[in-house]
Design an enzyme around this catalytic site. Structure first.
Site, PDB file in Angstrom:
ATOM      1  N   HIS A 146       0.813  -1.220   0.000  1.00  0.00           N
ATOM      2  CA  HIS A 146       0.000   0.000   0.000  1.00  0.00           C
ATOM      3  C   HIS A 146       0.845   1.268   0.000  1.00  0.00           C
ATOM      4  O   HIS A 146       0.427   2.298  -0.542  1.00  0.00           O
ATOM      5  CB  HIS A 146      -0.925   0.010   1.221  1.00  0.00           C
ATOM      6  N   ASP A 147       2.032   1.210   0.587  1.00  0.00           N
ATOM      7  CA  ASP A 147       2.854   2.412   0.720  1.00  0.00           C
ATOM      8  C   ASP A 147       4.287   2.111   0.296  1.00  0.00           C
ATOM      9  O   ASP A 147       5.223   2.215   1.098  1.00  0.00           O
ATOM     10  CB  ASP A 147       2.811   2.924   2.168  1.00  0.00           C
ATOM     11  N   LEU A 148       4.463   1.760  -0.971  1.00  0.00           N
ATOM     12  CA  LEU A 148       5.800   1.454  -1.474  1.00  0.00           C
ATOM     13  C   LEU A 148       6.566   2.761  -1.666  1.00  0.00           C
ATOM     14  O   LEU A 148       6.285   3.534  -2.573  1.00  0.00           O
ATOM     15  CB  LEU A 148       5.707   0.691  -2.799  1.00  0.00           C
ATOM     16  N   ASN A 174      10.568   2.286   2.883  1.00  0.00           N
ATOM     17  CA  ASN A 174      10.132   0.912   3.119  1.00  0.00           C
ATOM     18  C   ASN A 174      10.898  -0.118   2.303  1.00  0.00           C
ATOM     19  O   ASN A 174      10.463  -1.263   2.152  1.00  0.00           O
ATOM     20  CB  ASN A 174       8.625   0.796   2.850  1.00  0.00           C
TER      21      ASN A 174
END
Length: 249
Positions: free
Chosen positions: A177-179, A183
């Site tokens: 969801h939050d690449l 991360n």
């Protein structure tokens, strides 16, 4: 292949937990409280994000060897997060943020993908709402891409390896969801890992659309850090190399 995972459930009062009994011999829900580790003097560090992420150490199964874990409490983002910082509407245990991320980490371990191992999670009911916490394994001797690129450049081969690694997740229908650059971790041996799978899921439909959106989000994060930080060793050619690795597999 289960990579040694032995997932068990534990319920006590208003708390519902999942944990890997291969990693934890005597599980107690308090292991999901930072105060539990503070009393044992086993906190090794912390990192600031939406909330504080705590790094802890534990000596347990199978051979009393020291394990390093990451403890994270789930916090809301955006405007609503300023009003209801860590409460979520409860529909079912399996649909809570913690249980979904724990299950996804478990699934990815079975696929031998380079992501943290799930250790434990806890969902605590508060009437119609819940709060949640997650313990996962710490990637040892690793730095995120933002920290790394603030200090040095990466080799062409490593940029390609980052792209190849992301493609491995996409080929297994793993939606992150939050690449972003925070991360993605690189360890001392140049192995690449993805972390923080909150709101991630297995997506088998519309692959081209969400995979392109994932990559566009990642590119925006590089541009954001490049424009924000005084030193950030990133340029368009690095993105080209990353895509070359991504498209080669």
């Amino acid at each position: 292949m289960n990579n040694g995972l032995q997932i068990k459930t534990f319920q006590q009062g208003k708390s519902y937990c999942l944990y890997d009994s291969h990693e934890i011999n005597s599980f107690v829900p308090n292991m999901l409280d930072v105060s539990y580790w503070q009393k044992k003097n086993t906190i090794t560090g912390s990192a600031q994000g939406r909330g504080t992420t705590w790094f802890v150490k534990h000596s347990g199964k199978p051979s009393k060897q020291e394990k390093h874990w990451v403890l994270r409490h789930y916090y809301r983002g955006g405007l609503i997060g300023k009003i209801i910082s860590d409460s979520y509407w409860f529909t079912s245990q399996k649909n809570t943020r913690a249980a979904r991320e724990f299950d996804l980490l478990t699934y990815m371990q079975k696929l031998a993908l380079p992501a943290p191992k799930p250790i434990a999670c806890r969902v605590t009911r508060h009437g119609l709402f819940y709060s949640a916490d997650l313990l996962s394994s710490r990637i040892e001797h690793a730095q995120d891409l933002v920290a790394l690129l603030s200090k040095t450049t990466l080799s062409d081969a490593l940029w390609k390896k980052i792209g190849i690694t992301i493609k491995r997740f996409h080929d297994n229908n793993i939606y992150h969801h939050d690449l972003n650059a925070h991360n993605i971790l690189i360890d001392k041996d140049d192995n690449v890992f993805l972390i923080d799978f909150d709101r991630g899921e297995v997506r088998k439909n519309d692959q081209a659309s969400w995979q392109q959106a994932n990559m566009a989000r990642l590119q925006r994060s590089f541009l954001k850090e490049f424009n924000k930080l005084p030193t950030f060793h990133w340029q368009d050619d690095n993105w080209r190399l990353l895509l070359e690795g991504y498209l080669s597999h």
